[in-house]
Design an enzyme around this catalytic site. Structure first.
Site, PDB file in Angstrom:
ATOM      1  N   LYS A 146     -46.115 -79.513  25.344  1.00  0.00           N
ATOM      2  CA  LYS A 146     -47.055 -80.742  25.320  1.00  0.00           C
ATOM      3  C   LYS A 146     -48.642 -80.381  24.878  1.00  0.00           C
ATOM      4  CE  LYS A 146     -49.705 -82.588  28.299  1.00  0.00           C
ATOM      5  NZ  LYS A 146     -50.925 -82.953  27.668  1.00  0.00           N
TER       6      LYS A 146
ATOM      7  N   SER B 197     -56.815 -75.534  33.433  1.00  0.00           N
ATOM      8  CA  SER B 197     -57.610 -75.198  34.802  1.00  0.00           C
ATOM      9  C   SER B 197     -56.982 -74.802  35.787  1.00  0.00           C
ATOM     10  CB  SER B 197     -58.296 -76.686  35.041  1.00  0.00           C
ATOM     11  OG  SER B 197     -57.152 -77.661  35.567  1.00  0.00           O
TER      12      SER B 197
ATOM     13  N   GLY C 162     -53.210 -75.358  37.441  1.00  0.00           N
ATOM     14  CA  GLY C 162     -52.418 -74.389  37.459  1.00  0.00           C
ATOM     15  C   GLY C 162     -51.899 -74.125  38.879  1.00  0.00           C
TER      16      GLY C 162
ATOM     17  N   GLU D 240     -52.122 -69.087  32.642  1.00  0.00           N
ATOM     18  CA  GLU D 240     -53.451 -68.596  32.176  1.00  0.00           C
ATOM     19  C   GLU D 240     -54.365 -69.544  32.611  1.00  0.00           C
ATOM     20  OE1 GLU D 240     -53.950 -65.712  30.577  1.00  0.00           O
ATOM     21  OE2 GLU D 240     -51.393 -65.286  30.149  1.00  0.00           O
TER      22      GLU D 240
HETATM   23  P1  NDP Z   1     -56.412 -79.181  32.329  1.00  0.00           P
HETATM   24  O1  NDP Z   1     -55.926 -78.148  33.053  1.00  0.00           O
HETATM   25  O2  NDP Z   1     -56.306 -80.483  32.974  1.00  0.00           O
HETATM   26  O3  NDP Z   1     -55.599 -79.532  30.902  1.00  0.00           O
HETATM   27  C1  NDP Z   1     -54.832 -78.321  30.616  1.00  0.00           C
HETATM   28  C2  NDP Z   1     -53.204 -79.149  30.204  1.00  0.00           C
HETATM   29  O4  NDP Z   1     -52.646 -79.560  31.292  1.00  0.00           O
HETATM   30  C3  NDP Z   1     -53.456 -80.334  29.086  1.00  0.00           C
HETATM   31  O5  NDP Z   1     -52.468 -80.466  28.234  1.00  0.00           O
HETATM   32  C4  NDP Z   1     -53.303 -81.511  30.119  1.00  0.00           C
HETATM   33  O6  NDP Z   1     -53.086 -82.649  29.875  1.00  0.00           O
HETATM   34  C5  NDP Z   1     -52.342 -80.887  31.207  1.00  0.00           C
HETATM   35  N1  NDP Z   1     -52.182 -81.550  32.297  1.00  0.00           N
HETATM   36  C6  NDP Z   1     -53.245 -82.264  33.180  1.00  0.00           C
HETATM   37  N2  NDP Z   1     -52.538 -82.359  34.351  1.00  0.00           N
HETATM   38  C7  NDP Z   1     -51.346 -81.805  34.525  1.00  0.00           C
HETATM   39  C8  NDP Z   1     -50.287 -81.927  35.597  1.00  0.00           C
HETATM   40  N3  NDP Z   1     -50.726 -82.500  36.671  1.00  0.00           N
HETATM   41  N4  NDP Z   1     -49.169 -81.381  35.320  1.00  0.00           N
HETATM   42  C9  NDP Z   1     -48.920 -80.714  34.124  1.00  0.00           C
HETATM   43  N5  NDP Z   1     -49.950 -80.684  32.967  1.00  0.00           N
HETATM   44  C10 NDP Z   1     -50.923 -81.251  33.417  1.00  0.00           C
HETATM   45  O7  NDP Z   1     -57.889 -78.980  32.013  1.00  0.00           O
HETATM   46  P2  NDP Z   1     -58.775 -80.254  31.441  1.00  0.00           P
HETATM   47  O8  NDP Z   1     -58.595 -80.805  30.051  1.00  0.00           O
HETATM   48  O9  NDP Z   1     -59.007 -81.265  32.565  1.00  0.00           O
HETATM   49  O10 NDP Z   1     -60.440 -79.478  31.594  1.00  0.00           O
HETATM   50  C11 NDP Z   1     -60.755 -79.357  33.088  1.00  0.00           C
HETATM   51  C12 NDP Z   1     -61.713 -77.922  33.037  1.00  0.00           C
HETATM   52  O11 NDP Z   1     -60.552 -77.009  33.111  1.00  0.00           O
HETATM   53  C13 NDP Z   1     -62.519 -77.581  32.263  1.00  0.00           C
HETATM   54  O12 NDP Z   1     -63.811 -78.019  32.270  1.00  0.00           O
HETATM   55  C14 NDP Z   1     -62.362 -76.171  31.849  1.00  0.00           C
HETATM   56  O13 NDP Z   1     -63.129 -75.661  33.074  1.00  0.00           O
HETATM   57  C15 NDP Z   1     -60.975 -75.830  32.517  1.00  0.00           C
HETATM   58  N6  NDP Z   1     -60.304 -75.515  31.578  1.00  0.00           N
HETATM   59  C16 NDP Z   1     -59.760 -74.235  31.349  1.00  0.00           C
HETATM   60  C17 NDP Z   1     -59.262 -73.557  30.195  1.00  0.00           C
HETATM   61  C18 NDP Z   1     -58.626 -72.538  30.028  1.00  0.00           C
HETATM   62  O14 NDP Z   1     -58.133 -71.812  28.920  1.00  0.00           O
HETATM   63  N7  NDP Z   1     -58.832 -71.693  30.968  1.00  0.00           N
HETATM   64  C19 NDP Z   1     -58.649 -74.765  28.997  1.00  0.00           C
HETATM   65  C20 NDP Z   1     -58.870 -76.184  29.394  1.00  0.00           C
HETATM   66  C21 NDP Z   1     -59.811 -76.530  30.332  1.00  0.00           C
HETATM   67  P3  NDP Z   1     -54.319 -83.623  29.271  1.00  0.00           P
HETATM   68  O15 NDP Z   1     -55.004 -83.023  28.135  1.00  0.00           O
HETATM   69  O16 NDP Z   1     -53.489 -84.663  28.899  1.00  0.00           O
HETATM   70  O17 NDP Z   1     -55.092 -84.055  30.612  1.00  0.00           O
END
Ligand code: NDP
Length: 482
Positions: free
Chosen positions: A184, A237, A241, A258
């Site tokens: 996804k 995030s 995680g 990660e």
């Molecule tokens: P998320 O952790 O929500 O997004 C990462 C992925 O997880 C997306 O595909 C998201 O879908 C999906 N996701 C969201 N909720 C769930 C769930 N309950 N179960 C399984 N998968 C899920 O990050 P955000 O986009 O909300 O970003 C928020 C903060 O996270 C940022 O401000 C940053 O600080 C951090 N972040 C860190 C990253 C890294 O590489 N370490 C990458 C991205 C964010 P969807 O996109 O539809 O929400």
């Protein structure tokens, strides 16, 4: 400060052929959702709607997992490593051939500068497939343990900051080791994953080996919770995680996570200052700071702090912020309105807590989501901007006097993903690398990535490694590790 004037050099978007709407890629073909809905994906630099994609339902995820299971029990599971490797090589070559199309589409959907998607994201994604293609028939000799075998069906959930590259980090090792995949992409950046589905068809991969389901958090949750998933790989995030770790506790599912970071980029007085300034800029302003391993905390030795700060601010005034498709652009758009509000909230908190805020004063486009490259000085360790991941073009500057103090401050975070050390002394680099609780330590450079090198974190930055032999080991089970 005077800047050289550049004429705009926009990359043409004609190479990208966008459909008005996309279905889900399940069992080798695009299909309609069963009971899901649709949402729009926009260009964050202009707020223009690019296309409409499917918000997959739990029933869709179930179909995707069933297709992946059939492929695993069928042709893919029986295929020799040498033959799997041929498919991976083919995918790598197609990514290279279609590099421009992928780079333009990534920039349109994500907002990152074309020079980054063109020179970093897409070539590295192809490199991951090439690297893992080479391992597919050599797993016995990779030092992973006796008789390494695939887990089966892998669920993969990726973020929006490096959409195609994170897909490659996930899919390449999974396929090289003989697993099948349900992936996804993030809600705001689904388009390059859907274009990758086209590559999968072009490479003639057996149906069901790679399935792409678009959607929001609930779709990700449906993958995590699905009983027929053997292994999960997640990047995103720390909050999500932790939820994933909780929901798979007590099940047989394996996972690699990660997560976030709050890396220290540490500059000693004997460092080559101009190179270090370039490294600071690359560390936090590359990809608008939407980088989990970004050097978001600058730790600079006190006696050179004023000089470094002056040179840094002068350099930041030359950064070009604007149209991501312009080949001159250094800093593009913030990926979403939600992320822009998060950056705004945290930077407001930085000011309220007493740190001194500075930005480069550049003009910002009228439409889209933008944030000026920003530096906070006078930051103390307890400030939120020194503790929380801002995930934007914002640097927090702290100072230190001794190497011991630098280490203590660098390690004073719940995260532990990466760090940078700038000094001319090799012995100090080795000592620091030993003391820093970070998965990656760069010396006199920053944000360097290579598929052969394992990447991953300590503490709340997650567990497991991606890349290199360590990354492969997460995708196999052996007679020694079960
Ligand atoms: P998320 O952790 O929500 O997004 C990462 C992925 O997880 C997306 O595909 C998201 O879908 C999906 N996701 C969201 N909720 C769930 C769930 N309950 N179960 C399984 N998968 C899920 O990050 P955000 O986009 O909300 O970003 C928020 C903060 O996270 C940022 O401000 C940053 O600080 C951090 N972040 C860190 C990253 C890294 O590489 N370490 C990458 C991205 C964010 P969807 O996109 O539809 O929400």
């Amino acid at each position: 400060m005077a800047k050289f004037e550049y004429a705009p050099a926009p990359e043409s978007r004609a190479v990208v052929d966008l459909a008005p709407s996309y279905g889900l890629f399940i069992n080798g073909e695009f299909t309609e959702s069963q009971g899901g809905s649709a949402f729009k994906t926009v260009n964050p630099a202009t707020e223009e709607v690019l296309s409409e994609v499917t918000d997959a339902s739990a029933a869709d995820v179930d179909r995707a997992v069933a297709a992946a299971r059939r492929a695993y029990n069928g042709a893919w599971g029986r295929m020799s490593g040498a033959d799997r490797g041929k498919y991976l090589f083919r995918i790598a070559r197609i990514l290279q051939e279609r590099a421009r199309e992928f780079a333009v589409l990534e920039t349109l959907d994500n907002g990152k500068p074309i020079k980054e998607s063109r020179d970093v994201d897409v070539p590295l994604a192809a490199a991951h497939f090439f690297y893992h293609a080479g391992w597919a028939d050599k797993l016995e000799y990779a030092g992973l343990g006796t008789n390494p075998r695939a887990h089966g069906v892998v669920g993969q959930v990726i973020p929006w900051n490096f959409p195609l590259l994170m897909l490659a980090w996930k899919i390449a090792p999974a396929l090289a080791t003989g697993n099948t995949v349900v992936l996804k992409p993030a809600e705001t950046t689904p388009l390059t994953a859907l274009l990758f589905a086209d590559v999968v068809q072009q490479a003639d991969l057996p149906p069901g080996v790679v399935n792409i389901v678009t959607g929001a958090g609930a779709t990700g949750q449906a993958i995590v919770d699905h009983p027929d998933i053997d292994k999960l790989a997640f990047t995103g995030s720390t909050g999500v995680g932790k939820m994933i770790a909780r929901s798979i506790a007590g099940t047989r599912k394996k996972a690699t996570l990660e997560l976030g970071g709050k890396a220290a980029n540490i500059i000693f007085e004997d460092a080559a200052i101009d190179q270090a300034v370039e490294g600071i800029v690359n560390g936090i302003f590359f990809n608008q700071g939407h980088v989990c391993c970004a050097g978001s905390r600058l730790l600079v030795q006190e006696n050179i702090a004023e000089d470094v700060e002056r040179r840094l601010k002068r350099r930041l005034q030359t950064l070009r912020v604007g149209d991501p498709l312009d080949k001159n652009t250094d800093v593009g758009a913030i990926n979403s309105k939600a992320q822009l509000s998060r950056i705004t909230e945290l930077t407001d908190a930085g000011e309220a807590e007493g740190a001194a805020r500075w930005d480069n004063g550049c003009e910002l486009p009228a439409k889209g989501f933008w944030f000026r490259p920003t530096v906070f000085t006078g930051v103390s360790q307890t400030h939120r901007i020194a503790q929380e991941e801002i995930f934007g073009p914002v640097l927090s500057v702290l100072t230190f006097r001794t190497p011991q103090e630098a280490v203590a401050k660098a390690n004073n975070t719940p995260y532990g993903l990466s760090a940078g050390v700038w000094t001319e002394k090799g012995s100090r680099i080795l000592w620091m690398a030993d003391q820093l609780r970070a998965g990656v330590v760069w010396a006199n450079t920053f944000n360097k990535f290579d598929p052969t090198s394992p990447f991953g974190g300590y503490k709340e930055s997650g567990y497991g490694r991606e890349g290199g032999r360590h990354g492969l080991s997460a995708y196999v089970t052996t007679e020694s590790n079960g």
